[in-house]
Design an enzyme around this catalytic site. Structure first.
Site, PDB file in Angstrom:
ATOM      1  N   ARG A  33       0.705  -1.229  -0.010  1.00 41.00           N
ATOM      2  CA  ARG A  33       0.071   0.150  -0.200  1.00 41.00           C
ATOM      3  C   ARG A  33       1.021   1.251   0.031  1.00 41.00           C
ATOM      4  O   ARG A  33       1.856   1.515   0.862  1.00 41.00           O
ATOM      5  CB  ARG A  33      -0.868   0.181   1.080  1.00 41.00           C
ATOM      6  CG  ARG A  33      -1.776  -1.161   1.268  1.00 41.00           C
ATOM      7  CD  ARG A  33      -2.736  -1.344   2.302  1.00 41.00           C
ATOM      8  NE  ARG A  33      -3.838  -2.482   2.129  1.00 41.00           N
ATOM      9  CZ  ARG A  33      -4.729  -2.462   3.143  1.00 41.00           C
ATOM     10  NH1 ARG A  33      -4.888  -1.995   4.292  1.00 41.00           N
ATOM     11  NH2 ARG A  33      -5.379  -3.724   3.408  1.00 41.00           N
TER      12      ARG A  33
ATOM     13  N   ARG B  32       1.965   1.219  10.249  1.00 45.96           N
ATOM     14  CA  ARG B  32       1.488   1.632   8.902  1.00 45.96           C
ATOM     15  C   ARG B  32       2.720   1.393   7.913  1.00 45.96           C
ATOM     16  O   ARG B  32       3.714   2.447   7.932  1.00 45.96           O
ATOM     17  CB  ARG B  32       0.767   3.014   8.868  1.00 45.96           C
ATOM     18  CG  ARG B  32       0.219   3.322   7.627  1.00 45.96           C
ATOM     19  CD  ARG B  32      -0.417   4.879   8.038  1.00 45.96           C
ATOM     20  NE  ARG B  32      -1.279   4.890   9.017  1.00 45.96           N
ATOM     21  CZ  ARG B  32      -2.544   4.497   9.211  1.00 45.96           C
ATOM     22  NH1 ARG B  32      -3.191   4.048   7.932  1.00 45.96           N
ATOM     23  NH2 ARG B  32      -3.225   4.657  10.277  1.00 45.96           N
TER      24      ARG B  32
ATOM     25  N   ARG C 290       0.578  -6.374  12.545  1.00 49.19           N
ATOM     26  CA  ARG C 290       0.127  -5.838  13.853  1.00 49.19           C
ATOM     27  C   ARG C 290      -0.035  -6.762  15.159  1.00 49.19           C
ATOM     28  O   ARG C 290       0.068  -6.283  16.076  1.00 49.19           O
ATOM     29  CB  ARG C 290      -1.243  -5.181  13.330  1.00 49.19           C
ATOM     30  CG  ARG C 290      -1.089  -3.936  12.520  1.00 49.19           C
ATOM     31  CD  ARG C 290      -2.476  -3.209  12.307  1.00 49.19           C
ATOM     32  NE  ARG C 290      -2.103  -1.890  11.678  1.00 49.19           N
ATOM     33  CZ  ARG C 290      -2.888  -0.860  11.175  1.00 49.19           C
ATOM     34  NH1 ARG C 290      -3.844  -0.910  12.184  1.00 49.19           N
ATOM     35  NH2 ARG C 290      -2.413   0.111  10.619  1.00 49.19           N
TER      36      ARG C 290
ATOM     37  N   GLU D 284      -6.774  -0.952  15.583  1.00 48.24           N
ATOM     38  CA  GLU D 284      -7.034  -2.002  14.532  1.00 48.24           C
ATOM     39  C   GLU D 284      -6.408  -2.942  14.017  1.00 48.24           C
ATOM     40  O   GLU D 284      -5.040  -2.679  13.959  1.00 48.24           O
ATOM     41  CB  GLU D 284      -7.801  -1.049  13.281  1.00 48.24           C
ATOM     42  CG  GLU D 284      -8.575  -2.144  12.277  1.00 48.24           C
ATOM     43  CD  GLU D 284      -8.368  -1.306  10.905  1.00 48.24           C
ATOM     44  OE1 GLU D 284      -8.632  -2.241   9.920  1.00 48.24           O
ATOM     45  OE2 GLU D 284      -8.298  -0.215  10.465  1.00 48.24           O
TER      46      GLU D 284
ATOM     47  N   SER E 113     -10.561  -6.097  10.061  1.00 46.86           N
ATOM     48  CA  SER E 113     -11.898  -5.471   9.566  1.00 46.86           C
ATOM     49  C   SER E 113     -12.403  -6.450   8.842  1.00 46.86           C
ATOM     50  O   SER E 113     -12.149  -7.140   7.900  1.00 46.86           O
ATOM     51  CB  SER E 113     -11.333  -4.193   8.557  1.00 46.86           C
ATOM     52  OG  SER E 113     -12.399  -3.302   8.517  1.00 46.86           O
TER      53      SER E 113
END
Length: 424
Positions: A262, A277, A391, A349, A352
């Site tokens: 990403r 991130r 994560r 988070e 999801s």
């Protein structure tokens, strides 16, 4: 992707859903384009009908040796042919305009999704586990990893730039252990089929899941036109693209452990330290393909499968129902799992899980043939992180850290670590 006929029949509900998602009402704009498309189609049909009639009249005129009329009719047919070709080009232009407009519109939230403008409108569904009480000031994961000499951002920056990391030795193995543990849990316990998919996909595949065209800046693209997957959701969901499935074969449940890429466009200044991130990270993905009647139950099942990962790792977490303004583009309902990070003193988070309804299926033309009744129906697609491996590594480091800087290996991971109990 929406059916313009549904928007025409439900314009008020459609606009209200967009407003709840923080968007402007669009039904009037879309229906104006569709009205132009319909009018153009009517003109085409009228011209084609006249062309067919004139062609027949040519034969009649020739049969009666009325050459003047035959010539006039042939001239009319030639003119109509040119007008029809121009009309068809105009029709394609209007159709492309409508499809482009529809492709930019997010999914309509389900009725039970809380209304809100951003993450502050999310609602906690449940909380599992109690955050550990430390008798020392807990550190953040990058402080732990760097002190162990097993997490190297400086060298990664020299090699690749910002938002990359080198994991070394036991931390590299711990990350691998987490991925293997998740795959085994989802395949052996939850009944998912493991897939090793391509990491490069075509434009139509990224379009099918809703990543394109709206989020092109968030993706990496090769010079050959392939897109690096931002999530295994894209290749796994596209397995059923342009397929007609038998209802008896559903549900399909797929899982994959892949790198994800990403660009993190728009994330300047956010989580610049550490592994929260990054441009490249590992994730175990869950994808389900099912019928409309079963998608709500499948969503709860998928979320429970992701939660089980955190339960077995004994990591405190909470499950949040995302509000209308915080959901992803393709989702009609989303649960986020947020894991407790003592180094940040916050929940972050880690998964999801989304029910996309038939939104992606329409873009992919993925259908099934019901056991009863005629014709075909669009499948419902669901996806979720089961969970983000990087994560999860962050959460393990922070929750299992010790005062001397070592990290206790969670008991469920020790078989994957050769029996190792502590990384020090």
């Amino acid at each position: 992707m929406f059916d313009i006929r549904w928007i025409r029949d439900n314009a008020e509900a459609f606009d209200r859903a967009l407003v709840n998602r923080g968007k402007a009402p669009l039904s009037a704009t879309l229906l104006e384009i569709d009205d132009r498309r319909r009018a153009q189609m009517t003109r085409l049909q009228e011209m084609q009908a006249r062309q067919n009639a004139a062609s027949k009249d040519i034969g009649k005129a020739k049969a009666t040796k009325d050459e003047a009329r035959a010539q006039a009719l042939m001239a009319e047919v030639a003119s109509l042919k040119a007008d029809i070709q121009a009309g068809e080009a105009a029709d394609r232009t209007i159709q492309a305009e409508l499809e482009a407009a529809l492709a930019e519109i997010p999914n309509v939230p389900q009725a039970d999704v809380p209304v809100g403008s951003d993450e502050h409108g999310n609602v906690e569904v449940r909380r599992v586990g109690t955050p550990r009480s430390f008798d020392f000031a807990p550190k953040q994961h990058f402080e732990i990893g760097e002190a162990l000499g097993l997490m190297d951002f400086e060298t990664a920056g020299k090699v690749s730039g910002a938002r990359f990391v080198f994991l070394k030795g036991k931390l590299a193995r711990l990350e691998r252990a987490l991925g293997q543990f998740m795959l085994d849990l989802h395949t052996d316990v939850h009944g998912y089929t493991e897939i090793d998919p391509p990491f490069l996909v075509k434009t139509e595949s990224a379009y099918g899941t809703g990543n394109l065209p709206k989020f092109a800046e968030d993706l990496f693209r090769t010079t050959e036109g392939f897109w690096l997957v931002p999530t295994a959701e894209i290749p796994l969901t596209n397995i059923v693209r342009e397929e007609i499935l038998d209802e008896t074969a559903l549900p399909f449940r797929f899982t994959a452990w892949t790198p994800c890429f990403r660009s993190e466009a728009g994330s300047a200044g956010r989580d610049t330290r550490g592994m929260i991130r990054q441009h490249q990270f590992l994730k175990v993905e869950l994808v389900s393909i099912t019928t409309p009647e079963n998608s709500a139950a499948e969503h709860e099942r998928m979320t429970a499968a992701a939660e089980e990962v955190l339960k077995r790792l004994e990591l405190p977490f909470r499950t949040m129902a995302l509000c209308t303004g915080d959901m992803g583009f393709a989702s009609q309902k989303t649960y986020d799992l947020e894991v407790w990070l003592p180094g940040q003193n916050a929940y972050r988070e880690i998964s999801s899980c989304s029910n996309c309804g038939d939104f992606q299926a329409r873009r992919m033309n993925a259908r099934y043939r019901p056991q009863e009744g005629k014709g075909t129906r669009f499948v419902h697609t669901l996806n979720g992180s089961g969970v983000a491996v990087g994560r999860a590594l962050v959460a393990v480091l922070e929750n299992y850290q010790n005062a001397d800087g070592s990290v206790t290996v969670p008991s469920v991971l020790r078989p994957y670590m050769g029996g190792l109990e502590v990384i020090g």
